[in-house]
Design an enzyme around this catalytic site. Structure first.
Site, PDB file in Angstrom:
ATOM      1  N   CYS A 142       0.825  -1.203   0.000  1.00 32.27           N
ATOM      2  CA  CYS A 142       0.000   0.000   0.000  1.00 32.27           C
ATOM      3  C   CYS A 142       0.863   1.259   0.000  1.00 32.27           C
ATOM      4  O   CYS A 142       1.436   1.590  -1.027  1.00 32.27           O
ATOM      5  CB  CYS A 142      -1.009  -0.033   1.142  1.00 32.27           C
ATOM      6  SG  CYS A 142      -2.454   0.976   0.758  1.00 32.27           S
ATOM      7  N   HIS A 159      -3.535  -4.807   0.352  1.00 33.49           N
ATOM      8  CA  HIS A 159      -3.006  -5.347   1.615  1.00 33.49           C
ATOM      9  C   HIS A 159      -3.065  -6.874   1.613  1.00 33.49           C
ATOM     10  O   HIS A 159      -4.006  -7.458   2.157  1.00 33.49           O
ATOM     11  CB  HIS A 159      -3.811  -4.804   2.802  1.00 33.49           C
ATOM     12  CG  HIS A 159      -3.575  -3.359   3.084  1.00 33.49           C
ATOM     13  ND1 HIS A 159      -2.501  -2.908   3.814  1.00 33.49           N
ATOM     14  CD2 HIS A 159      -4.266  -2.256   2.710  1.00 33.49           C
ATOM     15  CE1 HIS A 159      -2.541  -1.595   3.890  1.00 33.49           C
ATOM     16  NE2 HIS A 159      -3.616  -1.171   3.225  1.00 33.49           N
ATOM     17  N   GLU A 167      -1.544  -8.837   3.349  1.00 32.41           N
ATOM     18  CA  GLU A 167      -1.396  -9.398   4.709  1.00 32.41           C
ATOM     19  C   GLU A 167      -2.729  -9.830   5.319  1.00 32.41           C
ATOM     20  O   GLU A 167      -2.741 -10.561   6.304  1.00 32.41           O
ATOM     21  CB  GLU A 167      -0.668  -8.406   5.630  1.00 32.41           C
ATOM     22  CG  GLU A 167      -1.434  -7.145   6.009  1.00 32.41           C
ATOM     23  CD  GLU A 167      -1.209  -5.979   5.050  1.00 32.41           C
ATOM     24  OE1 GLU A 167      -0.890  -6.229   3.868  1.00 32.41           O
ATOM     25  OE2 GLU A 167      -1.365  -4.823   5.480  1.00 32.41           O
TER      26      GLU A 167
HETATM   27  N1  GLN Z   1      -1.929   6.907   2.860  1.00 29.56           N
HETATM   28  C1  GLN Z   1      -2.028   6.165   1.662  1.00 29.56           C
HETATM   29  C2  GLN Z   1      -3.410   6.299   1.013  1.00 29.56           C
HETATM   30  O1  GLN Z   1      -4.334   6.684   1.659  1.00 29.56           O
HETATM   31  C3  GLN Z   1      -1.692   4.694   1.890  1.00 29.56           C
HETATM   32  C4  GLN Z   1      -2.692   3.988   2.741  1.00 29.56           C
HETATM   33  C5  GLN Z   1      -2.211   2.664   3.272  1.00 29.56           C
HETATM   34  O2  GLN Z   1      -1.023   2.382   3.250  1.00 29.56           O
HETATM   35  N2  GLN Z   1      -3.114   1.852   3.760  1.00 29.56           N
HETATM   36  O3  GLN Z   1      -3.566   6.014  -0.150  1.00 29.56           O
END
Ligand code: GLN
Length: 572
Positions: A378, A504, A506
């Site tokens: 992410c 994600h 994970e």
């Molecule tokens: N801050 C970034 C976004 O909002 C990444 C978010 C995250 O890593 N879950 O896109």
């Protein structure tokens, strides 16, 4: 239908969630279908708006629900996919009751905690229990909390309405050891059980967290004063790996006791997958050092699923993973990359806000230039793209508009539809989306598929205006969202492993089924270190198969407090 209600006594962070998950695993092994859900007494509608300092990780379900990290344990230990009906907070209960009141659904009645709030809670138990043999419901917080009372009252009523053999109350409690007295103390447990009985709940089983073995006299005392049979006093000591917990509880007879209480004839099958897993965990052939570069590194629970997924990938690679936590802000200080020396792989997890991002960019550059395996999740993808744009494409000032709204090269940008959103809660791109993989890419090879689904939680995306340049420069896009043409995966060609994902992964890794990308990353890290250490690591592993010290607290993040680790003054 059978119901298990898990409550906690004396202190928080006793591992109620893990106990529920491990019991679910044991019952599933006996051929029962199990679902686990969590009731959280706080007034937030969901934990999505809470800081990691308050709450640890926010775990995202397939349907996009932002939930407590205990739901991560439930999904990792049992096979059932969870949805938003498996996570209920007081905030949701009151929101629903008040909406009904405004609609006039209560037909002129005075709206009260009993029966309107308690009915709402009971209904959620019934809905979640559909199509399963056993529903396990964990109630967050500790017995005696004012917030928890409506939930406990609802459970009492629910048990009364069911048959006596259909509900088991399991109370997870602390039996502390007082060094000065040289004794285990039962009084706190007696008092927390007394609190439960005051509101009409008599626990059937006590799961006793304790540092020392609980001998027969202490068991007798707990049995007598808490009004439970001796064999329902279950000792639960710390385990080296949380994945040894099912076996530890099985040895104490917990699952056998539960099926007996329910009058079910479901014997333990010969094959014990959790015992097999525990043996594999305790006999790794290799070790590997993975650096996790984040800003909540001092917190035990902020990157919970990431740490667990790395452990699963270690198991899949027959290796013990040593996670080295690197504070991104430390990398921003001069000469910071010294902290990255000797790492076999570098992982940059998700995150929000600009604190520590420059440190993460330093880590991504170091990994790219030194051919150290890099895996970005992410924000970890956004970091890789920013780094590549700045240092390879020479786009000065390239950034995400999250960190620099006036960046001349906004390589990471907010989607148009996101720009109109004002509310913070549940408004990100959330939940499971399809991703089409480029055949022949590292990602496609790892997944052994052309199309996959992964869970999301973010507002920003790779800016498509820069994708051509990035690809020509050598950062390949190997996964896209086919419906909306959004970048989902990037990877570098001439690098042992440099891969980052906008989602994600994970949230889909399990100890018995490690996630393919985590497995590929740890495999690459292991391969990297081979010329130097594999022979030594092997002979070491042979001489000392139990790599983790007994009772080593650091290896059991699950039993630590997610709130206790909260430092007083830090910017979120
Ligand atoms: N801050 C970034 C976004 O909002 C990444 C978010 C995250 O890593 N879950 O896109």
């Amino acid at each position: 239908m059978k119901y298990i209600f898990v409550t906690g006594g004396v202190v928080s962070s006793l591992g109620k969630g893990l106990t529920a998950a491990a019991l679910g695993a044991l019952l599933e092994m006996r051929g029962l279908t199990v679902r686990i859900q969590k009731f959280d007494p706080y007034l937030n509608v969901d934990p999505g708006t809470m800081s990691p300092y308050q709450h640890g990780e926010v775990y995202v379900l397939e349907d996009g629900a932002e939930t407590d990290l205990d739901l991560g344990h439930y999904e990792r230990f049992t096979s059932g996919k969870l949805s938003r009906i498996n996570s209920l907070s007081s905030g949701q209960v009151y929101e629903s009751v008040i909406q009904k009141e405004r609609r006039g659904a209560y037909l002129g009645k005075t709206v009260q905690v009993i029966p309107h709030v308690t009915n709402e809670i009971k209904e959620r138990i019934t809905v979640a229990a559909k199509d399963v043999d056993i529903l396990i419901t964990e109630i967050g917080g500790t017995t005696g909390d004012i917030e928890g009372l409506p939930f406990l009252e609802a459970l009492r009523q629910f048990a009364l309405e069911q048959g006596p053999r259909d509900v088991v109350f399991l109370h997870v409690t602390l039996v502390p050891y007082l060094a000065a007295a040289g004794e285990l103390k039962t009084k706190p447990t007696q008092q927390s059980v007394a609190k439960l009985r005051e509101i009409g709940i008599q626990p059937h089983v006590l799961v006793c967290r304790s540092e020392k073995p609980i001998d027969a006299s202490v068991r007798d005392k707990l049995s007598m004063f808490c009004n439970v049979p001796v064999k329902a006093v279950i000792e639960c000591r710390d385990v080296d790996s949380i994945y040894e917990l099912p076996i530890a509880l099985q040895q104490e007879g917990l699952d056998q006791l539960v099926v007996e209480l329910f009058g079910l004839n479901k014997p333990q099958p010969e094959r014990n997958v959790w015992a097999e897993l525990a043996r594999r965990i305790n006999n790794p052939a290799h070790t590997v050092r993975i650096g996790v570069v984040g800003k909540y590194i001092e917190l035990q629970d902020a990157y919970k699923s990431v740490y667990e997924s790395v452990t699963h990938a270690g198991i899949a690679n027959n290796a013990k993973v040593e996670v080295v936590r690197v504070d991104a802000e430390d990398l921003e200080k001069r000469g910071g990359t010294a902290l990255l020396k000797g790492l076999d792989g570098i992982l940059v997890p998700g995150g929000f806000g600009d604190r520590g991002t420059e440190g993460k960019i330093i880590a991504a550059r170091y990994a790219r230039e030194n051919k150290v395996p890099y895996y970005g999740l992410c924000l970890g993808l956004q970091i890789a793209v920013i780094e590549f744009a700045r240092n390879v494409l020479k786009l000065k000032g390239a950034n995400s508009t999250e960190f620099d709204a006036a960046s001349p090269h906004p390589v990471i940008n907010m989607m148009e539809e996101q720009k109109k959103i004002i509310d913070k809660g549940a408004t990100m791109r959330l939940g499971s989306y399809e991703c089409a993989l480029t055949s022949g890419s590292k990602a496609a090879k790892a997944y052994k598929a052309e199309s996959i689904r992964e869970r999301h939680r973010h507002r920003y995306e790779v800016n498509n205006a820069y994708v051509g340049q990035l690809q020509r420069g050598g950062l390949t896009v190997s996964g896209i969202n086919p419906r909306r043409n959004l970048v989902e995966i990037v990877e570098l060609k001439d690098h042992p492993f440099y891969l980052a994902v906008q989602f994600h992964p994970e949230f889909q890794s399990k100890p018995l089924h490690a996630h393919p990308l985590f497995t590929a990353f740890v495999a690459a890290a292991l391969k990297q270190r081979k010329p130097f250490k594999s022979a030594k690591a092997k002979s070491k592993a042979k001489a000392k198969p139990k790599a983790q010290a007994a009772g080593a607290k650091a290896s059991k993040p699950s039993t630590q407090s997610r709130k206790a680790a909260r430092p007083a003054k830090k910017r979120a």
